[in-house]
Write an enzyme that holds these catalytic residues in place. Sequence first.
Site, PDB file in Angstrom:
ATOM      1  N   HIS A  96       0.842  -1.362   0.053  1.00 37.02           N
ATOM      2  CA  HIS A  96      -0.210  -0.119   0.031  1.00 37.02           C
ATOM      3  C   HIS A  96       0.727   1.276   0.051  1.00 37.02           C
ATOM      4  O   HIS A  96       1.635   1.143   0.625  1.00 37.02           O
ATOM      5  CB  HIS A  96      -1.091   0.013   1.266  1.00 37.02           C
ATOM      6  N   ARG A 182     -14.762  12.568   7.456  1.00 36.73           N
ATOM      7  CA  ARG A 182     -13.488  13.143   7.563  1.00 36.73           C
ATOM      8  C   ARG A 182     -13.220  14.353   6.757  1.00 36.73           C
ATOM      9  O   ARG A 182     -12.506  15.452   7.179  1.00 36.73           O
ATOM     10  CB  ARG A 182     -12.381  12.160   7.751  1.00 36.73           C
TER      11      ARG A 182
END
Length: 437
Positions: A96, A182
């Site tokens: 990732h 968020r």
Amino acid sequence: MSPADVLPPAEAAATPVAVDVIRAKRDGGRLSDAQIDWVVDAYTHGAVAEEQMAALAMAIFLRGMDNAEIARWTGAMIGSGTRLSLSTSRPTVDKHSTGGVGDKITLPLAPLVAACGAAVPQLSGRGLGHTGGTLDKLESIPGWRAALSPDEIAAQLDSVGAVVCAATEGLAPADKKLYALRDVTGTVESIPLIASSIMSKKIAEGASGLVLDVKAGSGAFMKTAADAEALARTLVDIGIAHGVATTALITDMETPLGRAVGNAVEVAEAVEVLQGGGPADVVELTVALAREMLALAGISVDPAAVLAAGEAYETWARMITAQGGDPSAPLPKPGHVHVVPAPESGVLASLDAYAVGVAAWRLGAGRARKEDPVQSAAGVLCHAKPGDAVTEGQPLLELHTDTPDAVPAALAALSGSFTVASHAPAVHGIVLDTVRP
């Protein structure tokens, strides 16, 4: 014992219990395992209101979380959905990246690691803002499809060894909701929330090993190496807490990675790397991450030799074909090209990654909202990188777009983004540090 220590089912008395959890973190307290499990489950099922989770996210942003809280929060988000079951005879390992400009590393890396004997289940995302998305890049290949079922993912891992696709439905749904919240509440830049978001999805994928590429610099989310190291350490600790062998590389993102920034142009550059060429920094990082992944998988093969031999390209072609794509088809070309010349002769001393990323975004390579379309052919080609000699008037940057009206905004983003000097800048490797358990 406080009211929040004994929690009701998610659908019962949600508002007062949510307030207790918010107050506990607002006042600098540590959330209990029961509080974390309850609030994540209740939010996923709609029993905690958006404004209440927004307040809790801000409390976490301001007060932080300790390692045990972050690990439990991550586990609760994993538990909000399903986990992939990857049955393959090969060891499974994933990678990732925290995102950058010109970061096409997944494209050569997944087939390279598969060609070395591991299975790589790479569930990827789309670009937003100045950072590109792996799925957007691959969708510039005619016929290629991102959406695969769990059965298709398992079958392709078994037959090819690598799959790059969209996340399946039901994978960490709590994270999907919280991520969107968020973004509109000013709580994106919270290491506990960033780390748990990344790791909940990656752990739910089911790979036994994970290597993280945590970028630092102007084009990265973390602007300094110190901030990147703090995030990397948190990510590694979460992985280990959940039984996933995890390491992290901290890598440079002051300047774009490679020479291509966009979608089709990055695919073309990745193919160059897979065929034994390509920019040195892309090759360096691809091989460095491959070595870490193979070490976690327990495979003693030199990825540099496999890459140079062209074996990874064969796996790439099989991977693309398996998902409906034509690896030999021509990639999209832009309708309009604008060249930015070098203003003087000398050595290119700097090239700001963030500015180049914004320029590519404005040309159509990226999106401002998740539902926006992207142009496959849009982007920026960097004809020179820091350290290269340049001559006044030579092409320095090449802007690609299908909408010529976007060029002025892209040029505005590039204003002051590069410098030409009389001597070369100091040179360092792409890998700045390594974080291990």
